[in-house]
Motif scaffolding. Structure first.
Motif: not given
Ligand code: C2E
Ligand code: CA
Ligand code: CA
Ligand code: CA
Length: 279
Positions: A181-207
């Motif tokens: 999450f956070g590495t792709g495009y248009s992260s936010l606009s569709y997020l609330k429309r998708l039936p998802i349970d969980r977001v995985k923070i990409d390791q490039s931000f954690v490093r």
């Protein structure tokens, strides 16, 4: 200048030839890899940081090629995708992961979730949900213990069709998470429309989260956003105690990474499940 131009071009074509040849070699060996039984899955634990308990594992594909040695999925999966081989491979991964999950369940690892990575190519197939349903039915693995990891790249194609497919998967009872999450495009606009349970923070931000204020700000914002949207959040690529403490202090209570365990063979998981992890 004329000569050097020609030399550059020659150098360029030689490099291109080398790349093309490597790709063609990969495709030719990869196309027989499934029937020759050269794939296997490793499993990386996911940990609840407040208890140290393992909550699930991510299934990660490995290819042991007698001709080419061990090749990273980062290299062979894109090749499999462009060569039309990814569907058969992914079907195998799904079945194998569900079979293993059912075995663990029968061994008393009650509630252990198994996450499987889905390729964007699988979303171009209309029967994805039916395949998942069949894998669950064939193995007896409960849908709510299967997690499907998708990336933002699937949203590059027809969004309504993707949302319909995700709704079908969700209706089966599976869990869905957004990977990298956070590495792709248009992260936010569709997020609330998708039936998802969980977001995985990409390791490039954690490093560099404890040394780079920008990464710290991004990770903090992702955690706050997921809480606001009532989603669970898990950090990947956690390698140090300092990263773990940062995550906990910001309210991220789940993590995966070398700090706890590398991806391991299936026989190692029961002991880790029973012992838990120091946090
Ligand atoms: P991913 O889904 O983002 O998987 C996480 C990758 O990070 C894995 O690499 C994992 O071994 C590695 N990793 C885990 N913890 C740490 C850590 O603490 N530090 C670092 N530096 N790395 C860590 P792996 O197994 O080489 O897989 C690479 C990618 O290949 C995956 O990235 C995923 O995109 C793809 N992949 C793997 N298995 C499958 C599969 O079955 N199907 C599909 N479609 N893609 C797969
Ligand atoms: Ca993943
Ligand atoms: Ca990831
Ligand atoms: Ca990745």
């Amino acid at each position: 200048a004329k000569n050097s131009g020609r030399n550059n071009f020659q150098f360029f074509t030689e490099q291109m030839n080398a790349i093309v040849q490597r790709q063609m070699r990969l495709i030719s060996v990869l196309s027989g890899a499934l029937e020759r039984g050269q794939f296997l899955l490793k499993y990386q634990p996911q940990i609840a940081l407040r208890t140290g308990k393992m909550i699930g594992v991510e299934a990660l594909l490995r290819w042991q090629s007698p001709e080419l040695g061990d090749i990273s999925p980062n290299e062979f999966i894109p090749v499999a995708e462009s060569a039309g081989l990814i569907i058969a491979i992914s079907d195998w991964v799904l079945m194998e992961a569900c079979l293993q999950g059912k075995q663990w369940l029968d061994q008393g690892l009650t509630g252990l979730r198994v996450a499987v990575n889905l390729s964007a190519v699988q979303f171009q197939q209309p029967h994805l949900a039916e395949k998942v349903r069949q894998a669950l039915a064939a193995t007896g693995f409960p849908a709510e213990l299967l997690e499907l990891e998708i990336t933002e790249s699937i949203m590059m194609s027809d969004k309504n069709a993707i949302i319909t497919l995700l709704d079908e998967l969700k209706a089966l009872g599976t869990q869905i998470s957004i990977d990298d999450f956070g590495t792709g495009y248009s992260s936010l606009s569709y997020l609330k429309r998708l039936p998802i349970d969980r977001v995985k923070i990409d390791q490039s931000f954690v490093r560099d989260v404890v040394i780079d204020p920008n990464d710290a700000a991004i990770v903090t914002a992702i955690i706050a956003m997921t809480h606001g949207l009532n989603l669970e959040v898990i950090a990947e690529g956690v390698e140090t105690q300092a990263q773990l403490e940062f995550l906990l202090s910001k309210g991220c209570y789940y993590a995966q990474g070398y700090h706890f365990s590398k991806p391991v063979g299936e026989q190692t998981i029961p002991a880790l499940w029973h012992s838990g992890f120091a946090v």
